[in-house]
Enzyme design. Sequence first.
Site, PDB file in Angstrom:
ATOM      1  N   GLY A 117     -50.027  17.962  64.902  1.00 37.54           N
ATOM      2  CA  GLY A 117     -49.557  18.895  63.757  1.00 37.54           C
ATOM      3  C   GLY A 117     -48.274  18.356  63.284  1.00 37.54           C
ATOM      4  CG  ASP A 152     -35.238  14.101  66.735  1.00 39.10           C
ATOM      5  OD1 ASP A 152     -36.621  13.914  66.200  1.00 39.10           O
ATOM      6  OD2 ASP A 152     -34.769  13.196  66.913  1.00 39.10           O
ATOM      7  NE  ARG A 217     -51.634  15.401  57.737  1.00 38.84           N
ATOM      8  CZ  ARG A 217     -50.294  14.851  57.675  1.00 38.84           C
ATOM      9  NH1 ARG A 217     -50.417  13.631  58.439  1.00 38.84           N
ATOM     10  NH2 ARG A 217     -49.192  15.039  57.236  1.00 38.84           N
ATOM     11  CG  ASP A 287     -52.495  11.496  63.416  1.00 40.28           C
ATOM     12  OD1 ASP A 287     -53.260  10.428  64.068  1.00 40.28           O
ATOM     13  OD2 ASP A 287     -51.464  11.100  63.250  1.00 40.28           O
ATOM     14  CG  ASN A 288     -50.724   8.705  60.342  1.00 40.05           C
ATOM     15  OD1 ASN A 288     -50.251   9.939  60.484  1.00 40.05           O
ATOM     16  ND2 ASN A 288     -50.374   8.036  61.003  1.00 40.05           N
TER      17      ASN A 288
HETATM   18  P1  AMP Z   1     -46.666   9.566  62.903  1.00 42.71           P
HETATM   19  O1  AMP Z   1     -46.553   8.541  63.812  1.00 42.71           O
HETATM   20  O2  AMP Z   1     -45.414  10.003  62.021  1.00 42.71           O
HETATM   21  O3  AMP Z   1     -47.910   9.803  62.178  1.00 42.71           O
HETATM   22  O4  AMP Z   1     -46.551  11.161  63.706  1.00 42.71           O
HETATM   23  C1  AMP Z   1     -47.543  11.300  64.705  1.00 42.71           C
HETATM   24  C2  AMP Z   1     -47.253  12.871  65.172  1.00 42.71           C
HETATM   25  O5  AMP Z   1     -45.953  12.750  66.076  1.00 42.71           O
HETATM   26  C3  AMP Z   1     -47.238  13.778  64.055  1.00 42.71           C
HETATM   27  O6  AMP Z   1     -47.685  15.046  64.790  1.00 42.71           O
HETATM   28  C4  AMP Z   1     -45.612  13.927  64.129  1.00 42.71           C
HETATM   29  O7  AMP Z   1     -45.219  15.124  63.376  1.00 42.71           O
HETATM   30  C5  AMP Z   1     -44.970  13.894  65.308  1.00 42.71           C
HETATM   31  N1  AMP Z   1     -43.532  13.313  65.161  1.00 42.71           N
HETATM   32  C6  AMP Z   1     -43.334  11.880  65.129  1.00 42.71           C
HETATM   33  N2  AMP Z   1     -41.947  11.776  65.302  1.00 42.71           N
HETATM   34  C7  AMP Z   1     -41.440  13.076  65.471  1.00 42.71           C
HETATM   35  C8  AMP Z   1     -40.004  13.726  65.698  1.00 42.71           C
HETATM   36  N3  AMP Z   1     -39.234  13.034  65.523  1.00 42.71           N
HETATM   37  N4  AMP Z   1     -40.041  14.986  65.870  1.00 42.71           N
HETATM   38  C9  AMP Z   1     -41.463  15.880  66.087  1.00 42.71           C
HETATM   39  N5  AMP Z   1     -42.723  15.189  65.790  1.00 42.71           N
HETATM   40  C10 AMP Z   1     -42.670  14.062  65.394  1.00 42.71           C
HETATM   41 MG    MG Z   2     -48.478  10.822  60.793  1.00 45.83          MG
END
Ligand code: AMP
Ligand code: MG
Length: 540
Positions: A117, A152, A217, A287-288
């Site tokens: 999410g 965060d 996604r 998810d991306n």
């Molecule tokens: P990503 O690696 O950016 O594709 O993120 C993978 C998942 O981790 C997603 O659900 C993001 O919303 C969550 N996520 C990544 N960084 C943070 C953060 N600093 N705070 C909260 N959720 C995060």
């Molecule tokens: Mg992502």
Amino acid sequence: MKMEGEATTLKRTLAEWKFSQYPKYILLPIDENNEQISSNVKNVVFSEATPIPLENNVRLVCVSVDALANILDMDPDVSNREEFVEFVSGRKLPYGALPIAHRYGGHQYGLWAGQLGDGRAHIIGEYVNSRNERWQLQLKGSGPTPYSRMRDGRLVLRAAIREMVVSEACHYLGVPTTRAAAVIVSDEAVVRDMYYSGCPRRESAAVVLRLAKCWFRFGSLEVLSRAGELTVLRQLTDFIIKEHFPDIHLSDENRFIRLFSDIAHRTLDMVAKWQGLGFTHGLLNTDNMSILGITMDYGPFGFVDSYDSGFVANCSDGEGKYALAKQPDVVVWNIGQLANALKPLLTSSQQVHMLHILKTLDTYCKNKILETFLMKIGLKEERWGDEQLVEKLLDMMQQTGADFTATFRQLAELEPSELVSEVKISEKWSLKRLSSHASWGCWLDQYRERLDKEAVDASSVGMFEDERRRRMLSVNPIYVPRNWILHEAIVDAEKDDFGKVQFLLEVIRRPYDINPEAELRGFSAQPPQWAYALKISCST
Ligand code: AMP
Ligand code: MG
């Protein structure tokens, strides 16, 4: 709707600018519990979630003039107003805003990671622009949501800048992509261990305002399917068809198959564009992967410099799972996960049909990539032996360490007759390197012969040459946002000097045209030695 040619009056203040009163997403189940959800929430597509605005010296870093004017109908001067910064920080949301966070899951590095999410992003509303296009605005880095899982909810400045620049660059390079309109930064500190080396450091929190027709996604459907929430799965799938695939009829009993086929093919068309630019996404988790077949969630991406089919952009991807040349296979595997998610909606004969489609995708993608490379070397249609011609060129590039972007560009800059001139070649830094390969002469003979064959079919050889070079120059960019260029812009931005970021955003708007200032800064020259050792973290 505006007629073509009719001028749009751009909004000069945010008071004049309004979201659509009824965002379409209110038709989908939204959880009203605006709290952290530690365990899985059920039967919803979104959760209500309020952005937590950045505090402490919040200021504008950069904007995309084009996204503001041509997507959001905003006069770019609006961005100079304090209210714009308050808008991007989530402090003052325009009329009609309804902030939510999206629930999705995903396969990460090949394994089911469960529910993820939007943990640090808020979709704040939908805007219907003067072209009657409906765009969803999303703030990324705007604070925790019910899906933050104790993290965060923030985004560091370097990541916001990279996402902003590459989204816009990909758009101008012809890669279907989400867009980005603005970045703001604050003095609020977040702590990140960039290289997971046990050396965390304080970085500035930033927000990027992103734009897309929707943010669904593959993982949006996967999470519902895995949880057995089939009513919501059907509801969301029909919603996606109705809103984003107007050529598919909701009354068509094969609509889910058609949707699957459309998403699969659009996605692979996008991958062919990536390969043709040496673009490595870096984090190809499901998810991306957008259901619109557009590139999204830019993090540890990279445009390869010295060509290497095994190029890995993401320093956390030790096994090279998402290496440049593996992207087509990985994406086909991801499409297989989308197929699994849709399976419960299909009859058994439709499932067989879907499997048949899946089996054709490797070949489809391979052909698209070949088509892309043939265009890059100036050939319009495939003939016998062309595949080997491209493969041989890439092999020589790999073995000599020739630069990906510059080699193709420089091939376009010279006449075929000039390619045999040592003097001419020595003026082109990447071709010079390539020409040191023992097979260069032999390859060149084959290439020139092949060009001659196509020219014979054209009415005039001279005209053919001009037209071919024009074509090649229009598909081989001179500028891509290389990691070293981004790195220099980020180093300055972290010291509060945003000039290089803003200049870069200007250059990438015309990636095929020579920009004298960019030339002075060495953007098309051989990258500095330190550039080859740069590592990009997925800690953002
Ligand atoms: P990503 O690696 O950016 O594709 O993120 C993978 C998942 O981790 C997603 O659900 C993001 O919303 C969550 N996520 C990544 N960084 C943070 C953060 N600093 N705070 C909260 N959720 C995060
Ligand atoms: Mg992502």
